[in-house]
Design a protein around this motif. Structure first.
Motif, PDB file in Angstrom:
ATOM      1  N   LEU A 276       0.764  -1.033  -0.037  1.00 35.25           N
ATOM      2  CA  LEU A 276      -0.045   0.210   0.102  1.00 35.25           C
ATOM      3  C   LEU A 276       0.778   1.170  -0.006  1.00 35.25           C
ATOM      4  O   LEU A 276       0.355   2.411  -0.132  1.00 35.25           O
ATOM      5  CB  LEU A 276      -0.812  -0.023   1.100  1.00 35.25           C
ATOM      6  N   GLY A 277       2.139   1.030   0.028  1.00 35.81           N
ATOM      7  CA  GLY A 277       2.972   2.008  -0.010  1.00 35.81           C
ATOM      8  C   GLY A 277       3.678   2.686   1.523  1.00 35.81           C
ATOM      9  O   GLY A 277       4.179   3.779   1.574  1.00 35.81           O
TER      10      GLY A 277
ATOM     11  N   THR B 168      -0.647  11.135  -2.683  1.00 34.91           N
ATOM     12  CA  THR B 168      -2.081  11.497  -2.899  1.00 34.91           C
ATOM     13  C   THR B 168      -3.016  10.376  -2.254  1.00 34.91           C
ATOM     14  O   THR B 168      -4.374  10.190  -2.241  1.00 34.91           O
ATOM     15  CB  THR B 168      -2.400  11.541  -4.232  1.00 34.91           C
ATOM     16  N   THR B 169      -2.294   9.133  -1.493  1.00 31.89           N
ATOM     17  CA  THR B 169      -2.836   7.979  -0.941  1.00 31.89           C
ATOM     18  C   THR B 169      -3.368   8.313   0.493  1.00 31.89           C
ATOM     19  O   THR B 169      -2.594   8.725   1.320  1.00 31.89           O
ATOM     20  CB  THR B 169      -2.082   6.854  -1.141  1.00 31.89           C
ATOM     21  N   ARG B 170      -4.450   7.859   0.849  1.00 36.27           N
ATOM     22  CA  ARG B 170      -4.938   7.821   2.153  1.00 36.27           C
ATOM     23  C   ARG B 170      -5.282   6.606   2.710  1.00 36.27           C
ATOM     24  O   ARG B 170      -5.948   5.785   1.883  1.00 36.27           O
ATOM     25  CB  ARG B 170      -6.110   8.965   2.408  1.00 36.27           C
ATOM     26  N   ILE B 171      -4.681   6.211   3.982  1.00 40.35           N
ATOM     27  CA  ILE B 171      -4.774   4.962   4.537  1.00 40.35           C
ATOM     28  C   ILE B 171      -5.356   4.948   5.774  1.00 40.35           C
ATOM     29  O   ILE B 171      -4.619   5.769   6.740  1.00 40.35           O
ATOM     30  CB  ILE B 171      -3.784   4.003   4.076  1.00 40.35           C
TER      31      ILE B 171
ATOM     32  N   ALA C  35      -1.678   9.889   5.072  1.00 39.93           N
ATOM     33  CA  ALA C  35      -1.540  10.138   3.790  1.00 39.93           C
ATOM     34  C   ALA C  35       0.141  10.213   3.321  1.00 39.93           C
ATOM     35  O   ALA C  35       0.791  10.525   4.190  1.00 39.93           O
ATOM     36  CB  ALA C  35      -2.169  11.611   3.519  1.00 39.93           C
TER      37      ALA C  35
END
Length: 107
Positions: free
Chosen positions: A63-64, A88-91, A85
């Motif tokens: 997922l980074g 631009t990814t929110r987890i 974040a």
């Protein structure tokens, strides 16, 4: 046992209640150490290697979220987790994960 009163072969049956519903953390987590759970919302942190199992570590890396990744803590969740974040990814991470993940404040 399911709705129809049938059991699966792998179903161990009803388990006795132990009286605790708390989340147990891995023993390698140092109490009071700088983890994701201890940083305030809005702060930017750099992740260290997580104290999680290999499967969880691998999935989070997919997922980074890896050691050395810079993340911003966006929100707290109702269950004391965090939304982070990276780019631009929110987890969203649960309470046990943020408590077991060392992180240092970005300078």
């Amino acid at each position: 046992m399911n709705l129809f009163g049938l059991t699966r072969r792998s179903d161990p049956g009803p388990q006795p209640h132990t009286g605790t519903d708390s989340v147990s953390l891995p023993s390698t987590v140092a109490p009071g150490g700088p983890t994701l759970a201890r940083h305030p919302v809005g702060s930017t942190v750099v992740l260290a290697a997580p104290h999680l199992g290999p499967a969880a570590t691998r999935r989070l890396a997919e997922l980074g979220l890896r050691a050395g990744t810079e993340v911003v803590i966006l929100h707290r969740t109702a269950g004391r987790g965090r939304v982070v974040a990276t780019g631009t990814t929110r987890i969203a991470l649960d309470r046990a994960t943020v408590a077991a993940w060392p992180a240092e404040a970005q300078r």
